[in-house]
Design an enzyme around this catalytic site. Sequence first.
Site, mmCIF file in Angstrom:
data_model
loop_
_atom_site.group_PDB
_atom_site.id
_atom_site.type_symbol
_atom_site.label_atom_id
_atom_site.label_comp_id
_atom_site.label_asym_id
_atom_site.label_seq_id
_atom_site.Cartn_x
_atom_site.Cartn_y
_atom_site.Cartn_z
ATOM 1 N N LYS A 51 30.372 61.491 46.440
ATOM 2 C CA LYS A 51 29.240 60.876 45.741
ATOM 3 C C LYS A 51 29.253 59.386 46.107
ATOM 4 O O LYS A 51 30.031 58.618 45.559
ATOM 5 C CB LYS A 51 29.436 61.060 44.229
ATOM 6 N N CYS A 84 36.749 43.528 47.081
ATOM 7 C CA CYS A 84 37.675 43.532 45.938
ATOM 8 C C CYS A 84 38.918 42.716 46.256
ATOM 9 O O CYS A 84 39.649 42.311 45.360
ATOM 10 C CB CYS A 84 38.005 44.945 45.481
ATOM 11 N N GLU A 110 40.761 52.612 42.360
ATOM 12 C CA GLU A 110 40.845 51.216 42.835
ATOM 13 C C GLU A 110 39.725 50.446 42.171
ATOM 14 O O GLU A 110 38.556 50.816 42.307
ATOM 15 C CB GLU A 110 40.678 51.138 44.353
ATOM 16 N N GLU A 155 36.118 39.078 37.078
ATOM 17 C CA GLU A 155 35.700 39.309 38.460
ATOM 18 C C GLU A 155 34.196 39.062 38.577
ATOM 19 O O GLU A 155 33.406 39.654 37.841
ATOM 20 C CB GLU A 155 36.016 40.735 38.903
#
Length: 480
Positions: free
Chosen positions: A173, A282, A248, A381
């Site tokens: 997906k 990331c 992750e 973040e």
Amino acid sequence: MTDLHRNFIGGEWVADGAATPNHNPSDLADVIGEYLQGDAALTRQAIDAAAAAFPAWSHSPPQRRFDILDAAGSMILAHKAKLGELLAREEGKILPEAIGEVGRAGQIFKFFAGEALRQSGDLLASVRSGVTVEVTREPIGVVGLITPWNFPIAIPAWKMAPAIAYGNCVVLKPAELVPGCAWALAEILAEAGLPAGVFNLVMGRGSVVGAEVIASPKIAAISFTGSVTTGRRITEQAVVSGKKVQVEMGGKNPMVVLDDADLKVAVEAAVNSAFFSTGQRCTAASRLIVTEGIHDRFVGAVSERLAGLKVDHALKAGTDIGPVVSEAQLHQDLEYVAVGKAEGAKLVAGGERLTRDTEGYYMAPALFTETTPEMRVNREEIFGPVASVIRTKDYDTALAIANDIEFGLSAGIATTSLKYAQHFKRNAQAGMVMVNLPTAGVDYHVPFGGRKGSSYGPREQGRYAAEFYTTVKTSYQAAG
Ligand code: ADP
């Protein structure tokens, strides 16, 4: 009329579902294609197709797996330029970065083709006489792969290739913003001769297709890369339902710059880490922790370098930084610039929306100075071209600030001191540590992953990927 791209289920391109257009963030008038959106029923169909293919694929000879994955890798590499252009149009990273990412995906397929041949186990004498013990690895079943938009070809590749190499069947997906690259991978795998059902693609919403993958009792394992909120939710659901899970998530990666650093090396590493790929990695460094003796020279040189960077259309020659991926992401980045200013940080470069020849989500890379570790811009973040400098007095305080965060994906240091480099490698609380290199930009044949709130479950990539994509069996046999 743009091309209509279907989902790939049980070896067939399935026509069900409503089509959604995919727009280029560098030029909103450029429609890349129409992509069919799967629903829960179609997702179940894909999971069933994968389950049906599993008995045969899990017993397929390693040579067959090698041949298919190697052929897929060769096709990806052969079409690097075309796939790179698709990636740059779809995600907005500049063409050289996009072509580099495609090359990496090709190499990943080739690496895991080889891993299919290199599977091994242990043969031990039992503690009982006349008994031998074998420890072997077996595939786990149907795996659900849920991927983000920022590496639209490399991340699907680094989950699919090991899954298939070790004998599992897959339902992928991809993120809503980047179905094109995943679709291209499906086409390549079909052409490479992968048997029907071993790989299935269902494009569509996370809350619909993703949620069905997570909920299905036929899925043995979930590998996810994406936001912290979704990752945590998925982990809880997977653990409760007894699925193996690998997640992750985000980072708030530090780059420490010490007085003894080579200024040029430090500036290049920091600018690359924080701003290349529009800061949408990331592993991007967003906290530049700089000791007093080099602080002003470093800030001056970074500001000068930023002023020389060209923000423009991802396909335009000479562009250094492409657009932000979407309106929502741009809004979030600009919000954080406002938050930083309100918190008392000094904005020394960028931070505003830009207009270019084509309508897109352009933003000038933003640099804050005079920030403190407690500020929101240093704790949350942002996932965009925004970085902060934290001034500090020495290595020990820099290390303490670097580690004082809930994340632990990547950490970097710029120094010419062997002593500090060694100490940082051992003591940085991160899954990956970089010395005199950007925090982002990793090899494809070694483990990737983080600690603390950044990751959960076994590492991805390299031979360590076997930890997640196989299960261990211990067999005992009496002699004679
Ligand atoms: P980002 O949009 O920043 O990449 P997300 O975590 O929202 O981060 O998305 C990562 C992937 O997870 C995407 O493929 C998205 O569609 C999917 N996703 C989002 N919400 C869910 C959910 N509730 N269940 C399963 N997958 C989801």
